[in-house]
Design a protein around this motif. Sequence first.
Motif, PDB file in Angstrom:
ATOM      1  N   GLY A   1     -40.386 -39.682  10.910  1.00 53.08           N
ATOM      2  CA  GLY A   1     -41.041 -38.724  11.144  1.00 53.08           C
ATOM      3  C   GLY A   1     -42.443 -39.142  11.041  1.00 53.08           C
ATOM      4  O   GLY A   1     -43.042 -39.514   9.840  1.00 53.08           O
ATOM      5  N   THR A   2     -43.246 -37.556  11.709  1.00 54.42           N
ATOM      6  CA  THR A   2     -44.905 -38.080  11.476  1.00 54.42           C
ATOM      7  C   THR A   2     -45.030 -36.967  11.562  1.00 54.42           C
ATOM      8  O   THR A   2     -45.393 -35.923  12.110  1.00 54.42           O
ATOM      9  CB  THR A   2     -45.998 -39.137  12.671  1.00 54.42           C
ATOM     10  N   TYR A   3     -46.123 -36.784   9.750  1.00 51.33           N
ATOM     11  CA  TYR A   3     -46.649 -35.573  10.253  1.00 51.33           C
ATOM     12  C   TYR A   3     -48.289 -35.024  10.053  1.00 51.33           C
ATOM     13  O   TYR A   3     -48.883 -36.700   9.116  1.00 51.33           O
ATOM     14  CB  TYR A   3     -46.361 -34.722   8.722  1.00 51.33           C
ATOM     15  N   GLN A   4     -48.828 -35.013  11.045  1.00 48.53           N
ATOM     16  CA  GLN A   4     -50.118 -34.800  11.456  1.00 48.53           C
ATOM     17  C   GLN A   4     -50.918 -33.640  10.917  1.00 48.53           C
ATOM     18  O   GLN A   4     -50.791 -32.853  11.137  1.00 48.53           O
ATOM     19  CB  GLN A   4     -51.018 -35.525  12.821  1.00 48.53           C
ATOM     20  N   PHE A   5     -51.915 -34.200   9.825  1.00 50.38           N
ATOM     21  CA  PHE A   5     -52.189 -32.449   8.910  1.00 50.38           C
ATOM     22  C   PHE A   5     -54.047 -32.288   9.671  1.00 50.38           C
ATOM     23  O   PHE A   5     -54.096 -33.170  10.229  1.00 50.38           O
ATOM     24  CB  PHE A   5     -52.646 -32.775   7.680  1.00 50.38           C
TER      25      PHE A   5
ATOM     26  N   ASN B   1     -55.701 -36.123   8.057  1.00 55.00           N
ATOM     27  CA  ASN B   1     -54.463 -36.718   7.124  1.00 55.00           C
ATOM     28  C   ASN B   1     -53.336 -36.849   7.961  1.00 55.00           C
ATOM     29  O   ASN B   1     -52.618 -36.325   8.367  1.00 55.00           O
ATOM     30  CB  ASN B   1     -54.484 -36.580   5.853  1.00 55.00           C
ATOM     31  N   TRP B   2     -52.829 -37.919   7.680  1.00 51.65           N
ATOM     32  CA  TRP B   2     -51.567 -37.943   8.629  1.00 51.65           C
ATOM     33  C   TRP B   2     -50.305 -39.117   7.686  1.00 51.65           C
ATOM     34  O   TRP B   2     -50.373 -39.307   6.853  1.00 51.65           O
ATOM     35  CB  TRP B   2     -51.187 -39.239   9.683  1.00 51.65           C
ATOM     36  N   TYR B   3     -48.663 -38.380   7.688  1.00 58.36           N
ATOM     37  CA  TYR B   3     -48.156 -39.281   6.706  1.00 58.36           C
ATOM     38  C   TYR B   3     -46.967 -39.736   7.809  1.00 58.36           C
ATOM     39  O   TYR B   3     -46.409 -39.342   9.345  1.00 58.36           O
ATOM     40  CB  TYR B   3     -47.022 -38.524   6.016  1.00 58.36           C
ATOM     41  N   GLU B   4     -46.236 -41.744   7.919  1.00 62.37           N
ATOM     42  CA  GLU B   4     -45.659 -41.540   8.718  1.00 62.37           C
ATOM     43  C   GLU B   4     -44.872 -42.192   8.184  1.00 62.37           C
ATOM     44  O   GLU B   4     -44.700 -43.416   7.706  1.00 62.37           O
ATOM     45  CB  GLU B   4     -46.113 -42.339   9.706  1.00 62.37           C
ATOM     46  N   GLY B   5     -43.192 -41.828   8.000  1.00 59.54           N
ATOM     47  CA  GLY B   5     -42.248 -42.932   8.094  1.00 59.54           C
ATOM     48  C   GLY B   5     -40.883 -41.679   7.558  1.00 59.54           C
ATOM     49  O   GLY B   5     -40.213 -41.182   7.875  1.00 59.54           O
TER      50      GLY B   5
ATOM     51  N   ARG C   1     -39.453 -45.215   2.333  1.00 60.81           N
ATOM     52  CA  ARG C   1     -40.520 -45.638   2.714  1.00 60.81           C
ATOM     53  C   ARG C   1     -41.739 -44.971   3.161  1.00 60.81           C
ATOM     54  O   ARG C   1     -41.059 -44.318   4.630  1.00 60.81           O
ATOM     55  CB  ARG C   1     -39.919 -47.276   3.423  1.00 60.81           C
ATOM     56  N   GLY C   2     -42.613 -44.996   3.595  1.00 59.04           N
ATOM     57  CA  GLY C   2     -43.608 -43.887   4.232  1.00 59.04           C
ATOM     58  C   GLY C   2     -44.895 -44.977   4.128  1.00 59.04           C
ATOM     59  O   GLY C   2     -45.507 -45.833   3.034  1.00 59.04           O
ATOM     60  N   LYS C   3     -45.830 -43.952   5.290  1.00 56.71           N
ATOM     61  CA  LYS C   3     -47.550 -44.480   4.994  1.00 56.71           C
ATOM     62  C   LYS C   3     -48.684 -42.829   4.684  1.00 56.71           C
ATOM     63  O   LYS C   3     -48.142 -42.124   5.633  1.00 56.71           O
ATOM     64  CB  LYS C   3     -48.306 -45.169   5.875  1.00 56.71           C
ATOM     65  N   PHE C   4     -49.500 -42.664   3.904  1.00 52.33           N
ATOM     66  CA  PHE C   4     -50.257 -41.761   4.045  1.00 52.33           C
ATOM     67  C   PHE C   4     -51.354 -42.286   4.273  1.00 52.33           C
ATOM     68  O   PHE C   4     -51.984 -43.206   3.140  1.00 52.33           O
ATOM     69  CB  PHE C   4     -49.568 -41.174   2.355  1.00 52.33           C
TER      70      PHE C   4
END
Length: 234
Positions: free
Chosen positions: A147-151, A155-159, A169-172
């Motif tokens: 999932g992807t979390y958009q602040f 900012n965002w996190y995808e993983g 594993r993820g990207k911030f």
Amino acid sequence: MSLIKLREQYPPPALEEKSHSELLHTVYAPNGNEYTGEWKNHKKHGKGIQVWKKSGSIYDGDWKYGKPNGYGTYSVLPPGENKYVVRYFGAWKNGKKHGIGTYYYSNLSFYEGEWIENLRSGWGIMRYENADIYEGEWMNDETHGQGTYQFVNGNWYEGSWREGKKSGRGKFCYSDKGQLYEGVWVDGIAKCGTLSDFGREEATTPTKHPIPQVGLVDMELVVQDAQSHYLNQC
């Protein structure tokens, strides 16, 4: 997977064909509850509207042998108000939210996606009260899977997620600083990864200096070896 494809894949369960003997009745219960709709074998079955006097809530939709089943809308009457507010509309099964549906937690917060027995499970989009948005997989009412979390600050996190926390594993992306972290997370905490410059030109508050290059012969091998230790904990 888009919500349109999900709706096509999981249509609301169909009711059995009604016989000509079914009639539309309004029944009042001793506690003040009221039901107007179709019946079958002395049970609510077909189209109908149920009003609960004590809670001030209404269900308008499909019924099957006494329980909401198919497609319906659940609305509530806020205290001190004279206008009903839709809380949920979508698919039901055996009296529970099940299938594709939208639930409004408030005027600003809602979830649209898949449900399993009243819990967010499957693919869905959640808009939070502060305008943050999560889109991805759910299990047992928690973010779980990809999932992807958009602040709201950009900012965002995808993983990967596990039981409501970043895990795997993820990207911030720190869009305000112009940096990107790629690595492994355990229970919501970044454990091992790399930090690189990413969009410094568009960042609102970039760091004073770019991130220097690491002088390792094989940096990827070093990172992979370190990450494998934490991946076993996910």
